[in-house]
Design a protein around this motif. Structure first.
Motif, mmCIF file in Angstrom:
data_model
loop_
_atom_site.group_PDB
_atom_site.id
_atom_site.type_symbol
_atom_site.label_atom_id
_atom_site.label_comp_id
_atom_site.label_asym_id
_atom_site.label_seq_id
_atom_site.Cartn_x
_atom_site.Cartn_y
_atom_site.Cartn_z
ATOM 1 N N ASP A 52 0.921 -1.113 -0.107
ATOM 2 C CA ASP A 52 0.021 0.019 0.083
ATOM 3 C C ASP A 52 0.787 1.548 -0.156
ATOM 4 O O ASP A 52 0.435 2.409 0.068
ATOM 5 N N GLY A 53 2.045 1.005 -0.014
ATOM 6 C CA GLY A 53 3.204 2.235 -0.024
ATOM 7 C C GLY A 53 3.603 2.818 1.077
ATOM 8 O O GLY A 53 4.483 3.411 1.339
ATOM 9 N N ASN A 54 3.012 2.144 2.441
ATOM 10 C CA ASN A 54 3.473 2.655 3.685
ATOM 11 C C ASN A 54 4.968 1.924 4.026
ATOM 12 O O ASN A 54 5.114 0.849 3.493
ATOM 13 N N ALA A 55 5.788 2.579 4.656
ATOM 14 C CA ALA A 55 7.054 2.257 4.865
ATOM 15 C C ALA A 55 6.928 1.193 6.102
ATOM 16 O O ALA A 55 6.358 1.279 6.926
ATOM 17 N N CYS A 56 7.605 0.246 6.036
ATOM 18 C CA CYS A 56 7.972 -0.805 6.999
ATOM 19 C C CYS A 56 8.982 -0.396 8.122
ATOM 20 O O CYS A 56 9.939 -0.111 7.679
ATOM 21 N N ARG A 57 8.280 -0.138 9.196
ATOM 22 C CA ARG A 57 9.243 0.077 10.298
ATOM 23 C C ARG A 57 9.903 -0.883 11.210
ATOM 24 O O ARG A 57 10.765 -0.685 11.871
ATOM 25 N N GLU A 58 9.549 -2.203 11.141
ATOM 26 C CA GLU A 58 9.839 -3.226 11.805
ATOM 27 C C GLU A 58 9.574 -4.543 11.071
ATOM 28 O O GLU A 58 8.754 -4.677 10.471
ATOM 29 N N ILE A 59 10.522 -5.330 10.983
ATOM 30 C CA ILE A 59 10.537 -6.682 10.491
ATOM 31 C C ILE A 59 10.599 -7.822 11.283
ATOM 32 O O ILE A 59 11.097 -7.577 12.487
ATOM 33 N N LEU A 60 9.936 -9.121 10.988
ATOM 34 C CA LEU A 60 10.367 -10.300 11.609
ATOM 35 C C LEU A 60 11.083 -11.028 11.049
ATOM 36 O O LEU A 60 11.085 -11.252 9.568
ATOM 37 N N PHE A 61 12.231 -11.425 11.593
ATOM 38 C CA PHE A 61 13.570 -12.018 11.121
ATOM 39 C C PHE A 61 13.743 -13.327 11.898
ATOM 40 O O PHE A 61 13.850 -13.267 13.205
ATOM 41 N N ILE A 62 14.136 -14.432 10.870
ATOM 42 C CA ILE A 62 14.317 -15.602 11.556
ATOM 43 C C ILE A 62 15.826 -15.547 11.097
ATOM 44 O O ILE A 62 16.173 -16.178 9.736
ATOM 45 N N PRO A 63 16.929 -16.008 12.075
ATOM 46 C CA PRO A 63 18.578 -16.104 11.617
ATOM 47 C C PRO A 63 18.479 -17.425 11.362
ATOM 48 O O PRO A 63 18.135 -18.491 11.495
ATOM 49 N N ASP A 64 19.507 -17.488 10.163
ATOM 50 C CA ASP A 64 20.114 -18.676 9.424
ATOM 51 C C ASP A 64 21.532 -18.880 9.680
ATOM 52 O O ASP A 64 21.953 -18.406 8.642
ATOM 53 N N ASP A 65 22.042 -19.490 10.591
ATOM 54 C CA ASP A 65 23.457 -19.712 10.542
ATOM 55 C C ASP A 65 24.122 -20.206 9.757
ATOM 56 O O ASP A 65 25.481 -20.172 9.536
ATOM 57 N N VAL A 66 23.522 -21.141 8.873
ATOM 58 C CA VAL A 66 24.241 -21.959 7.860
ATOM 59 C C VAL A 66 23.892 -21.670 6.263
ATOM 60 O O VAL A 66 24.475 -21.935 5.383
ATOM 61 N N ALA A 67 23.157 -20.314 6.379
ATOM 62 C CA ALA A 67 22.867 -19.715 5.206
ATOM 63 C C ALA A 67 24.052 -18.924 4.525
ATOM 64 O O ALA A 67 24.957 -18.596 5.374
ATOM 65 N N THR A 68 24.377 -18.957 3.102
ATOM 66 C CA THR A 68 25.373 -18.210 2.331
ATOM 67 C C THR A 68 24.610 -17.635 1.298
ATOM 68 O O THR A 68 23.699 -17.518 0.853
ATOM 69 N N TYR A 69 25.521 -16.517 1.013
ATOM 70 C CA TYR A 69 25.289 -15.652 -0.203
ATOM 71 C C TYR A 69 26.624 -15.524 -1.177
ATOM 72 O O TYR A 69 27.632 -15.064 -0.608
ATOM 73 N N ASP A 70 26.394 -15.674 -2.274
ATOM 74 C CA ASP A 70 27.199 -15.468 -3.299
ATOM 75 C C ASP A 70 27.033 -14.067 -4.104
ATOM 76 O O ASP A 70 26.173 -13.752 -4.842
ATOM 77 N N PHE A 71 28.076 -13.073 -4.018
ATOM 78 C CA PHE A 71 27.713 -11.766 -4.493
ATOM 79 C C PHE A 71 28.031 -11.805 -5.749
ATOM 80 O O PHE A 71 27.654 -10.583 -6.622
ATOM 81 N N GLU A 72 28.304 -12.796 -6.528
ATOM 82 C CA GLU A 72 28.649 -12.675 -7.934
ATOM 83 C C GLU A 72 27.526 -13.484 -8.736
ATOM 84 O O GLU A 72 27.602 -13.047 -9.779
ATOM 85 N N THR A 73 26.823 -13.949 -7.835
ATOM 86 C CA THR A 73 25.685 -14.618 -8.644
ATOM 87 C C THR A 73 24.539 -13.657 -9.332
ATOM 88 O O THR A 73 24.545 -12.830 -8.587
ATOM 89 N N THR A 74 23.905 -14.328 -10.411
ATOM 90 C CA THR A 74 22.802 -13.586 -10.766
ATOM 91 C C THR A 74 21.427 -14.155 -10.702
ATOM 92 O O THR A 74 20.385 -13.921 -11.197
ATOM 93 N N VAL A 75 21.618 -15.316 -9.864
ATOM 94 C CA VAL A 75 20.572 -16.170 -9.706
ATOM 95 C C VAL A 75 19.387 -15.476 -8.310
ATOM 96 O O VAL A 75 20.136 -15.130 -7.450
ATOM 97 N N ILE A 76 18.287 -15.551 -8.734
ATOM 98 C CA ILE A 76 17.507 -14.829 -7.684
ATOM 99 C C ILE A 76 17.222 -15.965 -6.830
ATOM 100 O O ILE A 76 16.370 -16.775 -6.933
#
Length: 232
Positions: free
Chosen positions: A109-133
């Motif tokens: 609706d266009g309203n800014a989100c002031r707080e999110i709900l976040f679930i940490p995942d210590d085994v997750a990884t991210y490749d900054f070179e990837t173009t895969v979504i």
């Protein structure tokens, strides 16, 4: 025709941050198979931070201020139809202070989100070179085949976007859509929207004010009163 268009818009707009200890969030945690506890994280966007580029925003902040990146999942609930875990990153000051979501975000609706709900995942990884979504994890909350089909179409859209040629340019991912691919994506979005709209109408009919007090908590799990949420 206008009623159907309004229903589609309503179905796509009804997004909120669920309550951490709700049954819907527990269902999502089970689907993720993670032991991470869902926590609320304040959204304090950094100057120059870009929406949808959370990993890069956090990396830039770590480079300037120290601290570290915490990978995990941002949680969103779509009415009472389904709940979604989106791959996400937040900033950990690493000095005992609360985590910060430095990426700007807004609701449909266009309203800014002031707080999110976040679930940490210590085994997750991210490749900054990837173009895969990376795709989200979505869990239906109602026994309605239209919702399941809409979620399947959402994943098909991500798969199609991953087949589109793309490249990094000045820190931004540039897509090279063909007219055919663009039309296919639009059709998938429209079909998913119509399915969710139909499921939303059915859900609202089954939760009429006669069956639920308007001052009671809404059964969708938003934490709002029924009259302020699905009973409007």
């Amino acid at each position: 025709m206008s009623t159907m268009v309004d229903s589609i818009k309503s179905a796509l707009r009804s997004v909120f941050v669920p309550i951490a200890g709700s049954e819907t969030v527990q269902k999502l945690r089970n689907a993720l198979g993670t032991e991470g506890t869902a926590i609320s994280v304040r959204v304090i966007p950094d100057p120059g931070a870009r929406e949808s580029y959370c990993f890069h925003n956090v990396r830039n902040k770590v480079g300037r201020e120290g601290g570290k990146m915490q990978l995990g999942w941002a949680v969103w609930q779509h009415s009472n139809l389904f709940i979604e875990a989106e791959p996400h990153a937040v900033f950990d000051p690493a000095n005992g202070k609360p985590w910060i979501d430095c990426t700007p975000n807004s609701f449909p609706d266009g309203n800014a989100c002031r707080e999110i709900l976040f679930i940490p995942d210590d085994v997750a990884t991210y490749d900054f070179e990837t173009t895969v979504i990376p795709d989200s994890v979505r869990v239906p909350l109602v026994d309605d085949p239209r919702v399941s089909e809409a979620l399947k179409l959402s994943s098909e859209k991500i798969s199609l976007r991953n087949r589109v040629p793309k490249e990094w340019c000045s820190g931004e991912l540039i897509y090279h859509y063909s007219p055919t691919a663009l039309m296919q994506i639009q059709l998938l979005e429209a079909r998913a929207g119509m399915l969710l709209a139909a499921a939303t109408e059915r859900s609202m009919m089954s939760r009429s004010p006669q069956k639920r007090g308007r001052n009671c908590s809404c059964p969708c799990g938003s934490g709002k009163k029924y009259k302020r949420c699905c009973g409007r």
